[in-house]
Design an enzyme around this catalytic site. Structure first.
Site, PDB file in Angstrom:
ATOM      1  N   GLU A  37       0.832  -1.215   0.000  1.00 55.62           N
ATOM      2  CA  GLU A  37       0.000   0.000   0.000  1.00 55.62           C
ATOM      3  C   GLU A  37       0.862   1.260   0.000  1.00 55.62           C
ATOM      4  OE1 GLU A  37      -2.999   0.264  -0.683  1.00 55.62           O
ATOM      5  OE2 GLU A  37      -3.541  -1.842  -0.545  1.00 55.62           O
ATOM      6  N   TYR A 120      -5.840   5.943   5.164  1.00 50.35           N
ATOM      7  CA  TYR A 120      -6.050   5.001   4.053  1.00 50.35           C
ATOM      8  C   TYR A 120      -5.286   3.700   4.282  1.00 50.35           C
ATOM      9  CZ  TYR A 120      -5.323   2.563  -0.241  1.00 50.35           C
ATOM     10  OH  TYR A 120      -5.237   1.549  -1.152  1.00 50.35           O
ATOM     11  N   ASP A 138      -8.898   6.356  -0.697  1.00 53.17           N
ATOM     12  CA  ASP A 138      -7.826   7.073  -1.403  1.00 53.17           C
ATOM     13  C   ASP A 138      -8.433   7.796  -2.608  1.00 53.17           C
ATOM     14  OD1 ASP A 138      -8.379   5.092  -3.180  1.00 53.17           O
ATOM     15  OD2 ASP A 138      -6.295   4.507  -3.523  1.00 53.17           O
TER      16      ASP A 138
END
Ligand code: SF4
Length: 343
Positions: A37, A120, A138
């Site tokens: 991520e 996020y 996001d």
């Protein structure tokens, strides 16, 4: 009352058939998900895949990342840009080792307290690795939701994000929350793409307000305020007896702690070197090119140079290196492109 809309089921069915095969999917290892991520922020998935594999080879666990040298970590990130992401990952791993006995925390508050982990990333790790009903909002998710619910607020503003964030929190299914978040990411990457959404192939088209109203192309609203500053950067390739002079940038600000050739950003490079006791004679023009950062555009002009006079005691952030040693250094972005011009 169940407020979960029917389109969420359509999305999960579509995901089961069309999801992207990614190296970190399926493993459910929170560390892999965390790394993927962070790496995928500001980087295309296709471009980051080899970096991810290499990273996991070098630092297979949180413990090994925590114990790694910062220079090794930054070097493994070289080419991805935004290097604070790599440094923060290492610092976050150290926090996991020191404060959570090496276990990635399973609650949002602790997760968000880790260096470099925002709302996020915390949502993505908690939902995908631990199957918790935690949103991961996001830019992709903001875009998809702005269209699905025809939201005309600026998604870069706090209020716009708040509006969409609360719709996401309400509509997120209880079943398969991790898959739901990943399905939104995949839909945003493959179907509900930024400029021209592919509504004709979208599994949500019958539920999408923007599609029904013909506003999909106008959404989301993004009001960009940042200005990019143009800076001319004079660089010299200063060689003496087979060694090149390099400078380690300060440990704060742009490209921090990375190595560069002598350069003048706000002053001439001659003045800059003279301030540390080196007098140079600038020689032949080498090359010029432009490098764009988020807030700054560097117009780099490089020249050869030779030393006319120098002091023995250079400040510790200036050092001489042989070209053969260059590959061991984390390079300050565009300066790495100048290596090929060294003899
Ligand atoms: Fe996006 Fe079009 Fe699908 Fe709506 S129908 S979610 S605008 S791709």
């Amino acid at each position: 009352m169940n407020t979960i809309p029917k389109w969420t089921e359509d999305l999960l069915k579509w995901y089961d058939l069309h999801k992207r095969e990614l190296p970190w999917r399926g493993a459910k290892d929170p560390y892999y998900i965390w790394v993927s991520e962070i790496m995928s922020q500001q980087t295309r998935i296709e471009a980051m895949k080899p970096y991810f594999d290499n990273w996991i080879n070098l630092f297979p666990t949180v413990a090994e990342l925590a114990a790694a040298e910062e220079d090794d970590v930054v070097r493994a990130w070289q080419g991805l840009g935004y290097y604070s992401r790599a440094r923060n990952l290492r610092l976050g791993a150290q926090e996991v080792m020191d404060e959570y006995d090496g276990e990635i925390p399973r609650d949002r508050k602790s997760m968000e307290s880790l260096k470099g982990v925002g709302s996020y990333t915390a949502g993505a790790v908690l939902s995908i690795a631990f199957n918790q009903r935690e949103p991961a909002v996001d830019g992709n998710v903001l875009r998809v939701y702005a269209r699905l619910y025809n939201v005309h607020e600026d998604i870069l503003s706090t209020q716009g994000r708040k509006t969409i964030g609360s719709i996401v929190a309400e509509t997120m299914p209880y079943d398969r929350p991790g898959d739901f978040n990943q399905a939104l990411m995949d839909l945003g990457a493959m179907v509900c793409v930024p400029k021209t959404p592919r509504c004709e192939m979208c599994p949500l088209s019958s539920s999408c307000e923007a599609h029904a109203l013909g506003t999909a192309q106008d959404l989301p609203i993004r009001i960009v305020k940042t200005k990019v500053k143009d800076v001319t950067v004079e660089v010299v390739l200063l060689e003496k007896d087979g060694f090149y002079l390099l400078h380690k940038r300060p440990n704060r600000g742009l490209l921090r702690s990375m190595w560069e050739f002598p350069a003048g950003e706000d002053q001439s490079v001659i003045e800059r070197l003279s301030s540390i006791g080196i007098t140079i004679e600038v020689g032949a023009y080498v090359t010029e090119f432009t490098h764009v950062f988020s807030h700054r555009r560097w117009h780099i002009k490089a020249y050869e140079a030779r030393v006319k006079d120098l002091r023995d005691d250079l400040p510790s952030d200036w050092q001489w290196f042989r070209k053969e040693e260059f590959h061991t250094l984390p390079w300050a972005g565009p300066h790495g492109k100048l290596i090929e011009y060294c003899k």
